[in-house]
Design a protein around this motif. Structure first.
Motif, PDB file in Angstrom:
ATOM      1  N   UNK A 140     -50.642  38.808  14.339  1.00  0.00           N
ATOM      2  CA  UNK A 140     -50.685  37.793  13.889  1.00  0.00           C
ATOM      3  C   UNK A 140     -49.290  37.222  14.129  1.00  0.00           C
ATOM      4  N   UNK A 141     -48.450  37.895  14.625  1.00  0.00           N
ATOM      5  CA  UNK A 141     -47.255  37.283  14.742  1.00  0.00           C
ATOM      6  C   UNK A 141     -46.184  37.604  13.479  1.00  0.00           C
ATOM      7  N   UNK A 142     -46.758  38.592  12.470  1.00  0.00           N
ATOM      8  CA  UNK A 142     -45.605  38.550  11.529  1.00  0.00           C
ATOM      9  C   UNK A 142     -44.994  39.939  11.406  1.00  0.00           C
ATOM     10  N   UNK A 170     -51.054  41.213  20.676  1.00  0.00           N
ATOM     11  CA  UNK A 170     -51.309  39.910  20.589  1.00  0.00           C
ATOM     12  C   UNK A 170     -50.931  39.129  22.088  1.00  0.00           C
ATOM     13  N   UNK A 203     -39.258  39.451   9.732  1.00  0.00           N
ATOM     14  CA  UNK A 203     -38.003  40.636  10.096  1.00  0.00           C
ATOM     15  C   UNK A 203     -38.844  42.023   9.725  1.00  0.00           C
ATOM     16  N   UNK A 262     -36.819  33.170   5.533  1.00  0.00           N
ATOM     17  CA  UNK A 262     -36.466  32.431   6.797  1.00  0.00           C
ATOM     18  C   UNK A 262     -36.816  33.242   7.950  1.00  0.00           C
ATOM     19  N   UNK A 263     -37.614  33.590   8.217  1.00  0.00           N
ATOM     20  CA  UNK A 263     -38.298  34.444   9.312  1.00  0.00           C
ATOM     21  C   UNK A 263     -38.792  35.823   9.370  1.00  0.00           C
ATOM     22  N   UNK A 302     -41.908  33.317   4.765  1.00  0.00           N
ATOM     23  CA  UNK A 302     -41.203  31.871   4.904  1.00  0.00           C
ATOM     24  C   UNK A 302     -39.844  31.543   3.923  1.00  0.00           C
ATOM     25  N   UNK A 310     -39.824  40.725  15.397  1.00  0.00           N
ATOM     26  CA  UNK A 310     -39.704  39.596  16.219  1.00  0.00           C
ATOM     27  C   UNK A 310     -39.405  40.056  17.757  1.00  0.00           C
ATOM     28  N   UNK A 311     -39.736  39.360  18.787  1.00  0.00           N
ATOM     29  CA  UNK A 311     -39.252  39.854  20.181  1.00  0.00           C
ATOM     30  C   UNK A 311     -37.901  39.644  20.314  1.00  0.00           C
ATOM     31  N   UNK A 360     -47.056  35.674   4.498  1.00  0.00           N
ATOM     32  CA  UNK A 360     -46.759  34.445   4.966  1.00  0.00           C
ATOM     33  C   UNK A 360     -45.522  33.753   3.861  1.00  0.00           C
TER      34      UNK A 360
END
Lengths: 331, 567
Positions: A271-273, A287, A191, A188-189, A185, A276-277, A181
């Motif tokens: 968990x979304x990490x 997920x 990757x 910046x996103x 952060x 990216x879509x 996390x």
């Protein structure tokens, strides 16, 4: 070939390997050839003994479950590499007004389509790429970081060993998710490179410790002392004499590591990490479709979950096979 | 009173996105004595997460307020059409002719559970704590327009404001009243960790607290002193069931009789509940929306109104909303949602799908689509060219929003916009937005009862340009500002007149917001609640998607519920 037996570890620099696994009857010449990784038996006129690695391959092939797993894994990897090249952008072509085409109904969408009308099979294979790539690259990272630090700690010992092992303790206690996390952060996103680097940077300790243990044992062996006595540099001893002998358990651990990382990537994706879509990974597919688990669209969860389990299982079986093949004492 | 975070909108923190922040106890109307209603039985319901505190001043999440709503009375509550109705108050407030003095009378017979009278002192103590700038709470109470608050007599409170302020009723007078005997002597700066936060010794709502087992359940029993008359159930048990799907199954199996956040179980969970003969489901327009908020500051890709309109002309909103929400959202154009009294579907500008028009607008705005399909323009801040490339910030773990982001990104490619969805964890989601460092973000807002959109649209609320506020887009329009100022100052002698006068202004505001695409609205939340068919007197909306269910803002409606089989 010269009849005068060269020194076991000669200036020619043939790496020694696994001396304790060789029969005492072998001649020094044979030993030299035998212990060269990848040596072919017919190079020295049909020697009665097979090379260590060759033996390992034969042993592995006798392990039917492992061989089967390897074949399935090969198919998965191959289709993950080849099919997306053929289908191109298919995995991201949307038909959001007509989503959820069920699987096994027509050839155009063999596994159906997802919530945005994208081809599930294309996404599954594209996701396989991501998962396998993360697994392999992160393990390479494990090997580079863990291998190097473990080798240095084990070979040199002393304060360096102490320092590196305390560093390892710190890494072991690093809260992985928090690191992900925080790094996400800070950079910046989400990757994929970030994910790979973080996994590699926080997960290498097992291989590091294994490597250190191997080096601790091997550096006291006679062939290492012999090399040292002959004036070989530390770098040479590490790379050419100790390392090849330390490899077997490392290979097993790395193989099993790949499946661990693939599951970890899926967890991160869940968990979304992860990636990216619109890029799919098995984790983010799970997920996105978790909510459909009890619905008619459950196939959207079942396919990536199955792919994940099969792949991880195959890798583990192959890993087991490799371990059995490399370590005859276990049989 | 209540006060939802900040002046009118609060950042959606809770996972229970679809519900309004404020509920509070105690019924507005005396329980109708329908012939079939009988006393007895236990109401077991599913609480979506454990409650952090029982201190009303510290509460900030929906589950907190769901529990509180059984325990404390409201000064004013809301009916099912979100009209504000008196509860503890005796009638609507009277407003002076200069709109500055509001007078509220209290019911004379009202008592706390310990038998003492509920008086103006309790109201004063409650609101003074709320208005104290030192109050340690996660909730943002806004009493900035209040000059003085006075007790006229035991049952009358007088408020003097610094300027006419229309949202005062919904923003400040709506909400709970807490007993002065318990909270009046506490220091607002230390109130959070006071031992009383773990209990509720005196209540004034329909039920009183027997026991709180943290992480598991709340046991409540009927308050015999409740001023609207004894509630029908003997006992109420709130069971913590964090998984909405598990709670939906519990509802279907008859283990719980009320599942207030059934909507969180998704379209599948709702339809399963609807199919069950044990369950009655009510689906209603909620007070919240999701929108696509662009950074309109100079130099950013969406700095020109024409590019924002081009985006609007490219997107087929109804089908995007349907695909993204599976029916849990209603397409929206302005920032006032259908649940609000100020909503007017005809006041907004609705952009039809017209991709050619969109391309023309892009050209007019100075963007040329290059050979790689991406639009470019001369860099406004210096030399070179600027490419129309940006990220759509969207919260991780919100599949409906991510889906919308993915569809939008895919659709706008045809007019040269290259946008990439960027799912980000909530913990780090907010900061770059507050700093103005973003291209687009998809956000969820829970709305306050009052439709005032001062904090998200007025130029005095620009962030980071001004210290606080939620106008993150950088949009600033003097005409809009003056309309908002005007709407906030419009106070007539009755609530109905005030609404009528303000509604005309809101229509103009909505026209500007939708026409200028100040923000590209996506959908208004549609939520669902489920009850066991054994629960009687559930007076939810008369039709799906039309009425906001009243128990959210008038949860002591629950005092009217009863068990049909007496269990």
């Amino acid at each position: 070939m010269a009849q005068v037996p060269p020194l076991p570890i000669g200036p020619a620099g043939v790496p020694g390997a696994v001396p304790d696994q060789l029969s005492v009857e072998t001649t020094v010449q044979q030993e030299r050839d035998l212990t060269r990784p990848g040596a072919k038996a017919d190079e020295f006129g049909g020697a009665p003994e097979l090379g260590f690695w060759r033996l390992a391959v034969i042993r592995f092939l006798h392990h039917r479950v492992a061989t089967g797993a390897l074949i399935i894994l090969g198919i998965i990897v191959l289709s993950a590499i080849v099919v997306p090249i053929i289908t191109g952008d298919l995995y991201r072509v949307q038909d959001y007004r007509h989503p959820f085409k069920p699987p096994f109904q027509n050839l155009q969408h063999l596994l159906g389509t997802d919530d945005l009308g994208r081809d599930e099979l294309a996404r599954l294979l594209r996701g396989a790429r991501v998962s396998i790539m993360v697994g392999v690259l992160a393990v390479v990272g494990y090997l580079l970081i863990g291998g190097t630090l473990g080798a240095l700690a084990g070979y040199y010992g002393g304060w360096l060993d102490n320092a590196l092992m305390r560093f390892t303790d710190i890494i072991i206690s690093a809260p992985f998710l928090l690191v992900v996390i925080a790094v996400t952060a800070a950079t910046g996103g989400v990757r994929l490179t970030t994910v790979i680097i973080v996994i590699a940077a926080t997960g290498w300790y097992e291989i590091g410790r294994l490597m250190r243990a191997q080096f601790l044992v091997l550096r006291e062996q006679e062939f290492v002392q012999a090399a040292r006595a002959l004036g070989a540099s530390n770098a040479r001893i590490i790379v050419r004499h100790v390392l090849p002998n330390a490899l077997a358990p490392i290979i097993v651990s790395a193989t099993l590591g790949v499946s661990g990382i693939i599951l970890l990537e899926a967890a991160l994706g869940f968990l979304g990490y992860s990636i990216p879509p619109p890029e799919p990974s098995w984790g983010n597919m799970l997920q996105n479709f978790e909510q459909y688990l009890l619905d008619d669209q459950a196939y959207l969860v079942v396919f990536p979950a199955t792919a994940l389990v099969i792949t991880a299982l195959c890798i583990n079986l192959v890993g087991d096979g490799i371990r059995d093949a490399l370590d005859p004492r276990q049989r | 009173m209540d006060g939802s975070i900040a002046k009118s909108k609060r950042w959606r923190v809770s996972t229970l996105a679809a519900t309004i922040a404020v509920l509070v106890a105690a019924c507005g109307n005396p329980a109708p004595s329908t012939s079939t209603a009988k006393n007895g039985g236990t109401l077991i319901w599913a609480l979506d997460s454990d409650v952090d505190t029982l201190n009303p001043f510290v509460m900030s999440t929906v589950p907190d307020y769901r529990v509180l709503s059984f325990l404390l009375p409201n000064l004013y509550s809301a009916d099912k059409n979100l009209n504000i109705i008196p509860d503890l108050a005796d009638g609507m407030p009277s407003v002076s002719s200069d709109s500055l003095v509001w007078t509220v009378k209290l019911k004379k017979n009202a008592k706390w559970s310990d038998g003492t009278a509920i008086t103006a002192d309790d109201v004063l103590a409650t609101q003074k704590i709320q208005a104290d700038p030192k109050l340690d709470t996660d909730y943002t109470y806004d009493w900035s327009k209040l000059k003085t608050i006075e007790k006229v007599d035991a049952n009358t409170v007088k408020y003097t404001l610094t300027e006419p302020f229309a949202p005062f009723l919904a923003l400040n007078l709506f909400g709970y009243v807490a007993p002065a005997s318990v909270y009046g002597k506490l220091d607002p700066a230390k109130i959070r960790n006071d031992p009383v936060s773990k209990t509720m010794p005196v209540s004034g709502g329909p039920y009183k607290l027997d026991k709180w087992t943290p992480g598991q359940e709340f046991d409540l029993s009927a308050n015999p002193n409740y001023y609207n008359g004894r509630p029908h159930y003997d006992k109420v048990i709130a069971k913590v069931i964090t998984d909405a799907t598990a709670a939906a199954n519990a509802l279907i199996n008859g283990d719980v009789a009320w599942h207030p956040s059934l909507g969180e179980a998704g379209a599948g969970g709702i339809s399963k509940a609807k199919q069950s003969s044990n369950v009655q489901v009510h689906t209603y327009q909620d007070l919240g929306y999701i929108d696509f908020r662009m950074n309109t500051r100079k130099g950013h890709i969406f700095d020109n109104v024409l590019t924002r309109q081009a985006l609007a002309y490219t997107l087929d909103k109804p089908s995007i909303v349907q695909a993204a929400t599976q029916g849990a959202g209603a397409p929206l154009w302005g920032d006032i949602v259908p649940a609000s009294w100020a909503y007017n579907a005809n006041a907004v500008v609705k952009y039809p799908v017209d991709v050619n028009k969109a391309k023309q607008l892009m050209q007019q705005a100075g963007w040329t689509i290059g050979s790689d399909g991406v639009a470019t323009r001369p860099n406004p801040s210096g030399s070179g060219t600027q490419r129309f490339v940006g990220k759509i910030r969207v919260r991780a773990g919100k599949p409906d929003r991510l889906k919308a982001a993915e569809i939008i990104a895919d659709q706008v490619k045809q007019i040269g916009m290259q946008l990439t969805p960027d799912p980000t964890d909530f913990k780090v989601f907010y900061k770059p937005i507050q700093q103005g460092q973003f291209d687009v973000f998809i956000a969820g807002f829970s709305l306050y009862l009052d439709p005032d959109d001062y904090t998200t649209a007025h130029s005095s609320q620009l962030q980071p340009e001004h210290h606080e506020g939620q106008n993150w887009t950088g949009y600033s329009n003097p005409e809009l500002d003056s309309l908002i100022d005007q709407e906030r100052k419009t106070v007539k002698s009755t609530d109905a007149e005030t609404k009528a006068a303000r509604k005309a202004i809101f229509d103009k505001i909505e026209k500007i917001i939708s026409g200028d695409v100040q923000t590209y609205m996506l959908w208004a939340d549609v939520s669902s609640m489920g009850w066991s068919t054994n629960v009687g007197n559930v007076s939810a909306g008369t039709g799906d998607n039309t009425i906001y269910y009243e128990s959210n803002n008038n949860p002591a409606k629950a005092a009217e519920w009863y068990s049909k089989n007496g269990k």
